[in-house]
Enzyme design. Structure first.
Site, PDB file in Angstrom:
ATOM      1  N   LYS A  54       0.837  -1.201   0.000  1.00 32.27           N
ATOM      2  CA  LYS A  54       0.000   0.000   0.000  1.00 32.27           C
ATOM      3  C   LYS A  54       0.872   1.250   0.000  1.00 32.27           C
ATOM      4  CE  LYS A  54      -3.844  -2.303   2.234  1.00 32.27           C
ATOM      5  NZ  LYS A  54      -4.466  -2.746   3.485  1.00 32.27           N
ATOM      6  N   GLN A  98      -4.892  -1.325   9.693  1.00 23.56           N
ATOM      7  CA  GLN A  98      -4.824  -2.668   9.103  1.00 23.56           C
ATOM      8  C   GLN A  98      -5.473  -3.700  10.031  1.00 23.56           C
ATOM      9  OE1 GLN A  98      -3.482  -3.428   5.941  1.00 23.56           O
ATOM     10  NE2 GLN A  98      -4.368  -5.438   6.352  1.00 23.56           N
ATOM     11  N   ASP A 121     -11.277   2.875   4.095  1.00 21.89           N
ATOM     12  CA  ASP A 121     -11.710   1.472   4.004  1.00 21.89           C
ATOM     13  C   ASP A 121     -13.237   1.381   3.929  1.00 21.89           C
ATOM     14  OD1 ASP A 121      -9.855  -0.546   3.744  1.00 21.89           O
ATOM     15  OD2 ASP A 121      -9.405  -0.677   5.884  1.00 21.89           O
TER      16      ASP A 121
END
Ligand code: NDP
Length: 300
Positions: A54, A98, A121
């Site tokens: 990422k 994460q 997200d």
């Protein structure tokens, strides 16, 4: 007849190129550099690989990448304080914590502490609600990438029947909302759905997000249907040597490719689109924070 293979790797490259174009225009015209902060707690090897990828792709698209690596025994107050700091930081437009987090941390609390407009997200309850209500939201990356591939292949999804297998909050449910928003007619199937094969056989579009290696067989699929295989399953591959593994999807590719009209492979299908859509969401978040128009081609 063999299905058209939807190349997620190539499509993700076009999304990243669009992201890079928007980023350079934002910098030139408005002096804004979109920034993505990724928070990793602990040493989970798969998570470390994701976070590295990422960060690398964020920088390659011209954006700022901020990585925060915390020890596995970090307490909740410390993590919440970091999220609050990132919420207040004007250089940070997107925040990603994460998952999975170590068991002693309350994931829901932490995700719902992220400012909804920075929740790239799309997991914050405000974004879940906004998506459900058909309002402008941050949309979870995997379903967003899947929808982009479907729209690119089909154009208009109006009138298409769709079956989403799996009802998780990160894939199945938002996928069904997106299909509904695109005027398809979705059904959500799950582990308690009777006659799953029969349900799948009705669908023009099948999205498999189950986590069961190669569960969906070719003879479940309506001839000519489009199959999006979200699954990522690591299975033994003795043919590659002792102790070796390979990645397969939730769809049995060899049989499905003979029946479907189009299909995403695993690997090289939905997977690469997920990070590309994270980058897209970061640009979208940066544009919205500056009241600029929505970046074209990067939203649902
Ligand atoms: P979850 O485990 O959270 O959800 C799985 C869903 O599948 C559940 O709703 C479950 O039903 C349903 N299910 C399980 N077994 C069956 C069955 N035998 N028949 C019908 N339905 C069943 O998984 P995720 O949604 O997080 O992920 C799904 C897959 O997608 C995984 O392989 C994961 O690795 C992959 N994935 C890939 C990503 C990518 O970037 N490509 C990103 C995220 C996930 P019930 O609710 O009834 O238990």
């Amino acid at each position: 007849m063999s299905a058209h293979i939807i190349d997620g790797k190539a499509f993700a490259a076009t999304v990243r190129a669009k992201v890079a174009g928007h980023v350079s225009r934002m910098a030139e015209e408005h002096g804004i550099t979109p920034g993505l902060a990724v928070v990793l707690v602990g040493e989970d090897p798969a998570s470390q690989v994701y976070v590295r990828n990422k960060g690398k792709q964020t920088v390659e698209c011209g954006m700022a990448s901020f990585e925060h690596k915390l020890d596995a025994d970090t307490d909740e107050a410390t993590l919440l304080a970091l999220v609050e700091r990132l919420n207040a930081d004007p250089a940070v437009h997107g925040i990603l914590v994460q998952l999975p987090l170590p068991a002693h941390l309350n994931s829901d609390l932490i995700i719902n502490t992220i400012a909804p407009e920075k929740d790239v997200d799309g997991f914050h309850v405000v974004n879940v609600g906004r998506l459900g209500a058909g309002l402008k939201a941050m949309v979870p990356c995997t379903p967003l990438g899947s929808l982009m591939m479907l729209k690119d292949y089909h154009g208009d999804l109006s009138g298409k029947s769709a079956v989403v297998i799996g009802r998780s909050n990160i894939v199945g449910k938002p996928m069904a909302q997106l299909l509904l928003g695109a005027n398809a007619t979705p059904t959500i199937a799950h582990s308690r759905t009777p006659d799953l094969e029969g349900v799948v056989r009705q669908a023009d579009i099948v999205v498999a997000a189950v986590g069961r290696p190669e569960m969906v067989r070719g003879d479940w699929i309506k001839p000519g249907a489009t199959v999006i295989d979200v699954g990522i399953n690591r299975v033994p591959a003795p043919e590659k040597g002792e102790g070796k593994h390979k990645i397969v999807g939730d769809v049995h590719f060899e049989s499905a490719v003979e029946v479907a009209g189009a299909i995403t492979p695993v690997p090289g299908g939905v997977g690469p689109m997920t990070i590309a859509c994270l980058l897209a969401n970061t640009v979208t978040a940066a544009a919205r924070s500056a009241n600029l128009p929505e970046p074209e081609g990067l939203t649902a």
